[in-house]
Design a protein around this motif. Structure first.
Motif, PDB file in Angstrom:
ATOM      1  N   GLY A  50       0.808   9.479  -4.987  1.00 21.72           N
ATOM      2  CA  GLY A  50       0.647  10.695  -4.195  1.00 21.72           C
ATOM      3  C   GLY A  50      -0.686  10.695  -3.470  1.00 21.72           C
ATOM      4  O   GLY A  50      -1.288   9.659  -3.254  1.00 21.72           O
ATOM      5  N   GLY A  51      -1.136  11.850  -3.094  1.00 20.70           N
ATOM      6  CA  GLY A  51      -2.413  11.981  -2.412  1.00 20.70           C
ATOM      7  C   GLY A  51      -2.250  12.104  -0.914  1.00 20.70           C
ATOM      8  O   GLY A  51      -1.149  11.994  -0.375  1.00 20.70           O
ATOM      9  N   PRO A  52      -3.350  12.325  -0.232  1.00 18.01           N
ATOM     10  CA  PRO A  52      -3.295  12.598   1.207  1.00 18.01           C
ATOM     11  C   PRO A  52      -2.871  11.399   2.058  1.00 18.01           C
ATOM     12  O   PRO A  52      -2.368  11.577   3.160  1.00 18.01           O
ATOM     13  CB  PRO A  52      -4.730  13.025   1.544  1.00 18.01           C
ATOM     14  CG  PRO A  52      -5.572  12.450   0.455  1.00 18.01           C
ATOM     15  CD  PRO A  52      -4.708  12.413  -0.769  1.00 18.01           C
ATOM     16  N   ALA A  53      -3.042  10.177   1.570  1.00 21.52           N
ATOM     17  CA  ALA A  53      -2.674   9.003   2.360  1.00 21.52           C
ATOM     18  C   ALA A  53      -1.178   8.698   2.290  1.00 21.52           C
ATOM     19  O   ALA A  53      -0.661   7.961   3.128  1.00 21.52           O
ATOM     20  CB  ALA A  53      -3.465   7.787   1.886  1.00 21.52           C
ATOM     21  N   LYS A  54      -0.496   9.265   1.327  1.00 24.26           N
ATOM     22  CA  LYS A  54       0.917   8.933   1.102  1.00 24.26           C
ATOM     23  C   LYS A  54       1.786   9.113   2.345  1.00 24.26           C
ATOM     24  O   LYS A  54       2.471   8.165   2.747  1.00 24.26           O
ATOM     25  CB  LYS A  54       1.480   9.738  -0.068  1.00 24.26           C
ATOM     26  CG  LYS A  54       2.943   9.480  -0.318  1.00 24.26           C
ATOM     27  CD  LYS A  54       3.490  10.352  -1.444  1.00 24.26           C
ATOM     28  CE  LYS A  54       4.985  10.209  -1.569  1.00 24.26           C
ATOM     29  NZ  LYS A  54       5.515  11.050  -2.652  1.00 24.26           N
ATOM     30  N   LEU A  98       0.832  -1.214   0.000  1.00 26.47           N
ATOM     31  CA  LEU A  98       0.000   0.000   0.000  1.00 26.47           C
ATOM     32  C   LEU A  98       0.862   1.257   0.000  1.00 26.47           C
ATOM     33  O   LEU A  98       0.547   2.229  -0.685  1.00 26.47           O
ATOM     34  CB  LEU A  98      -0.937   0.007   1.206  1.00 26.47           C
ATOM     35  CG  LEU A  98      -2.105  -0.971   1.163  1.00 26.47           C
ATOM     36  CD1 LEU A  98      -2.902  -0.902   2.466  1.00 26.47           C
ATOM     37  CD2 LEU A  98      -2.993  -0.719  -0.037  1.00 26.47           C
ATOM     38  N   ALA A  99       1.945   1.231   0.769  1.00 27.33           N
ATOM     39  CA  ALA A  99       2.835   2.396   0.795  1.00 27.33           C
ATOM     40  C   ALA A  99       3.461   2.624  -0.578  1.00 27.33           C
ATOM     41  O   ALA A  99       3.601   3.771  -1.014  1.00 27.33           O
ATOM     42  CB  ALA A  99       3.921   2.207   1.853  1.00 27.33           C
ATOM     43  N   ALA A 100       3.811   1.555  -1.267  1.00 27.99           N
ATOM     44  CA  ALA A 100       4.389   1.691  -2.611  1.00 27.99           C
ATOM     45  C   ALA A 100       3.377   2.293  -3.576  1.00 27.99           C
ATOM     46  O   ALA A 100       3.711   3.180  -4.362  1.00 27.99           O
ATOM     47  CB  ALA A 100       4.865   0.336  -3.118  1.00 27.99           C
TER      48      ALA A 100
END
Length: 134
Positions: A32-36, A24-26
């Motif tokens: 990008g985005g707010p969860a990155k 998920l981190a990859a």
């Protein structure tokens, strides 16, 4: 599902079996985005915590189930992005994460190095694969 999509799905699900948040981190890192930022911090924290002797086994039911769920989610995300069948993506992702979890656990236990050193080897493999296929 074409070879490139299948390879991406399997690779990111497999690294999830080794480090649950790596896939998920990859994906977040690539998009990008707010969860990155949060996912990158959680993934890095997991890599650090993995070396602690107080961390339980990844093949215990709760961590294994979490890896299956996350692997399935990765499969859905990759399949949906490619316009492929998401159910197939979910099944492949979950299955791959579970199989990779068991393989990584067995290999690390058999390595002729301390567990923390084996964990660092796993980390290097996870980072290399995740950065290649994100």
């Amino acid at each position: 599902m074409n070879r490139a999509i299948l390879t991406k799905l399997l690779a990111l699900s497999a690294v999830t079996g080794v480090r649950s948040m790596a896939g998920l981190a990859a994906l977040a890192s690539a998009r990008g985005g707010p969860a990155k930022p949060a996912l990158l911090v959680v993934a890095a924290t997991e890599m650090f915590a993995d070396k602690s002797p107080s961390i339980g086994n990844r093949i215990d039911p709760l961590p294994l189930g979490a890896r299956a769920l996350i692997g399935g989610a990765i499969g859905v995300l990759v399949a949906r992005e490619a316009g492929e069948r998401v159910v197939l993506g979910a099944v492949l992702g979950a299955t791959t994460a579970v199989v990779a979890t068991q393989i990584a656990y067995d290999v690390r236990r058999r390595l002729p190095v301390p567990s923390a050193a084996g964990g660092l080897l796993e980390d290097a493999l996870v980072v290399a694969v995740a950065s290649r296929y994100a």
